[in-house]
Write an enzyme that holds these catalytic residues in place. Structure first.
Site, PDB file in Angstrom:
ATOM      1  N   HIS A 139      -1.648  10.345  -3.194  1.00  0.00           N
ATOM      2  CA  HIS A 139      -2.872  10.091  -2.386  1.00  0.00           C
ATOM      3  C   HIS A 139      -4.056  10.939  -1.720  1.00  0.00           C
ATOM      4  O   HIS A 139      -5.411  11.175  -2.003  1.00  0.00           O
ATOM      5  CB  HIS A 139      -2.698   9.410  -1.027  1.00  0.00           C
ATOM      6  CG  HIS A 139      -3.405   9.191  -0.378  1.00  0.00           C
ATOM      7  ND1 HIS A 139      -4.289   9.663   0.555  1.00  0.00           N
ATOM      8  CD2 HIS A 139      -4.300   8.118  -0.451  1.00  0.00           C
ATOM      9  CE1 HIS A 139      -5.416   9.428   1.269  1.00  0.00           C
ATOM     10  NE2 HIS A 139      -5.598   8.541   0.757  1.00  0.00           N
ATOM     11  N   ASP A 170      -2.050   5.559  -5.813  1.00  0.00           N
ATOM     12  CA  ASP A 170      -3.065   6.296  -5.769  1.00  0.00           C
ATOM     13  C   ASP A 170      -2.845   6.919  -6.709  1.00  0.00           C
ATOM     14  O   ASP A 170      -1.919   7.377  -7.204  1.00  0.00           O
ATOM     15  CB  ASP A 170      -3.808   7.247  -4.583  1.00  0.00           C
ATOM     16  CG  ASP A 170      -3.667   5.956  -3.463  1.00  0.00           C
ATOM     17  OD1 ASP A 170      -5.083   5.644  -3.443  1.00  0.00           O
ATOM     18  OD2 ASP A 170      -2.772   6.649  -2.640  1.00  0.00           O
ATOM     19  N   HIS A 223       0.309  -1.191  -0.105  1.00  0.00           N
ATOM     20  CA  HIS A 223      -0.114  -0.388  -0.247  1.00  0.00           C
ATOM     21  C   HIS A 223       0.781   1.256  -0.433  1.00  0.00           C
ATOM     22  O   HIS A 223       1.756   1.558   1.103  1.00  0.00           O
ATOM     23  CB  HIS A 223      -0.973   0.177   1.560  1.00  0.00           C
ATOM     24  CG  HIS A 223      -1.725   1.454   1.363  1.00  0.00           C
ATOM     25  ND1 HIS A 223      -1.999   2.166   2.583  1.00  0.00           N
ATOM     26  CD2 HIS A 223      -3.016   1.141   1.184  1.00  0.00           C
ATOM     27  CE1 HIS A 223      -2.359   2.279   2.129  1.00  0.00           C
ATOM     28  NE2 HIS A 223      -3.510   2.716   1.277  1.00  0.00           N
ATOM     29  N   GLU A 271       0.997  -0.809  -4.541  1.00  0.00           N
ATOM     30  CA  GLU A 271      -0.344  -0.326  -4.973  1.00  0.00           C
ATOM     31  C   GLU A 271      -0.351   1.648  -4.627  1.00  0.00           C
ATOM     32  O   GLU A 271       0.556   2.150  -4.492  1.00  0.00           O
ATOM     33  CB  GLU A 271      -1.231  -0.466  -3.629  1.00  0.00           C
ATOM     34  CG  GLU A 271      -2.786  -0.174  -3.499  1.00  0.00           C
ATOM     35  CD  GLU A 271      -2.869   1.658  -3.411  1.00  0.00           C
ATOM     36  OE1 GLU A 271      -4.087   2.587  -3.098  1.00  0.00           O
ATOM     37  OE2 GLU A 271      -1.908   2.403  -2.359  1.00  0.00           O
TER      38      GLU A 271
HETATM   39  O1  G3P Z   1      -6.864   1.626  -1.963  1.00  0.00           O
HETATM   40  C1  G3P Z   1      -6.640   0.375  -1.011  1.00  0.00           C
HETATM   41  C2  G3P Z   1      -6.867   1.692  -0.341  1.00  0.00           C
HETATM   42  O2  G3P Z   1      -5.836   2.082  -0.575  1.00  0.00           O
HETATM   43  C3  G3P Z   1      -8.298   2.556   0.269  1.00  0.00           C
HETATM   44  O3  G3P Z   1      -7.747   3.855   0.880  1.00  0.00           O
HETATM   45  O4  G3P Z   1      -7.259   6.458   1.255  1.00  0.00           O
HETATM   46  O5  G3P Z   1      -5.636   4.545   1.533  1.00  0.00           O
HETATM   47  O6  G3P Z   1      -5.908   5.121  -0.947  1.00  0.00           O
HETATM   48  P1  G3P Z   1      -6.892   5.046   0.663  1.00  0.00           P
HETATM   49 CA    CA Z   2      -5.548   3.830  -2.359  1.00  0.00          CA
END
Ligand code: G3P
Ligand code: CA
Length: 339
Positions: A94, A81, A52, A79
């Site tokens: 993010h 964003d 993440h 992962e």
């Molecule tokens: O994408 C899984 C998780 O990342 C969702 O929350 O706010 O960290 O993008 P966030």
């Molecule tokens: Ca995310």
């Protein structure tokens, strides 16, 4: 045959060709998914380690060292964003604005509250996205984190391609309603970089995710054969109760998702627990496999490990340890890459 009949005959032939070229949708008997969705679902391994934002416990999130470290220790997916700059470049970031993780306040004092979409890539590259981490977490700080730059999606693809391990990408259309057309932009970048073409269906190299109901069908339109996850956030669901929750989850299943992304009440994040037994039953009835977020501690892994098919973690090293999977040591790996 007169002219009218010829036109009618041609129209009939054209319509027949159209209907035969369309894929027939066959529903799975036991779930809300189609047979095609089940087939796509099976291209993703069970118990995947999803890094993440890279390795944000050890490095500034969503940066070069963060993703290099995740790749080197053997995470299955990186992962990220995805947002879009003012001049149309897809970048990995993010937050809505730049205040928490950059020095925007000193570089652009009058624009600190602006969204990332109001900055060009050239402007964003003037920002330091590493130094904040050293202040926030002195114990894990490194001088080499100072001056790190925001990375682009193309940059992330390069990271994933290098090294011995070949992690897949797990990309989120972040705040997609602020970025009309971002699903197509994503398709274009992944196509131009040959990431889509290089997919190995035995170990799928791409999973897409979104919280947004408007983005999921568009992802499905551009990426019909790519696994997709519908992320859940309790406050997004109006008049929350079990019926509203089931309707929300069903939307995901009916709009191309094969996976569901519930939050957990993790020790650090304290999000809503969307992994209560009655909720898990809804996911299972729909046929959606579970990739939950976000894991930071062995205690949470213990609590949830048997209830999910993959997890988003800020500490991929902990998850590998939990699964007894050997991995390179953190400090020496960072040092090997100059950090
Ligand atoms: O994408 C899984 C998780 O990342 C969702 O929350 O706010 O960290 O993008 P966030
Ligand atoms: Ca995310």
């Amino acid at each position: 045959m007169n002219k009218g009949s010829i036109v009618l005959a041609l129209l009939f032939v054209f319509a027949s060709c159209q209907s035969t070229s369309k894929k027939t949708i066959v529903k799975d008997e036991k779930t809300m998914l189609t047979k095609e969705q089940i087939k796509i679902q099976q291209t993703v391994a069970d118990n995947i380690v999803i890094a993440h934002r890279g390795m944000p416990y050890h490095c500034p999130e969503s940066t070069l060292p963060s993703y290099i470290l995740a790749r080197e220790i053997g995470a299955d997916y990186l992962e990220a964003d995805i947002q879009r700059t003012k001049d149309g470049v897809l970048v990995v970031f993010h937050d809505d604005d730049l205040k928490r993780t950059t020095n925007v306040v000193s570089v652009f004092p009058n624009r600190a509250n602006e969204p990332i979409s109001s900055f060009t890539l050239e402007e964003l590259q003037k920002l330091d996205v590493g130094s904040w981490f050293n202040t926030a977490d002195p114990e894990r700080s490194r001088t080499t984190y100072e001056g790190l730059k925001i990375i682009t999606l193309v940059g992330l693809i390069d990271i994933a391609r290098q090294g011995i391990n070949k992690p897949g990408l797990y990309l989120e259309t972040k705040k997609a309603n602020q970025y009309p057309g971002i699903e197509k932009d994503l398709f274009d970048v992944l196509t131009q970089s040959d990431w889509l073409a290089s997919n190995n269906h035995n170990k799928c190299n791409l999973i897409l995710q979104t919280f947004e109901k408007s983005s999921l069908p568009l992802l499905n339109q551009y990426f019909p054969e790519t696994p997709k996850l519908f992320l859940l956030w309790k406050d997004d669901i109006p008049n929350f109760d079990s019926t509203a929750f089931k309707t929300w989850v069903t939307f995901g299943a009916e709009n191309g998702a094969q996976f569901i992304g519930p939050s957990i009440n993790g020790e650090i994040t304290n999000y809503h627990d969307l992994m209560e037994p009655w909720m898990i039953e809804i996911y299972q009835q729909a046929g959606l496999r579970i990739h939950a977020y976000t894991f930071d501690t062995p205690k949470d892994l213990d609590l949830y490990a048997n209830k999910m098919n993959g997890c988003f973690t800020n500490r991929a090293d902990l998850l590998l340890d939990f699964r007894d999977i050997a991995h390179p040591e953190i400090d020496s790996t960072l040092e090997r890459f100059g950090y």
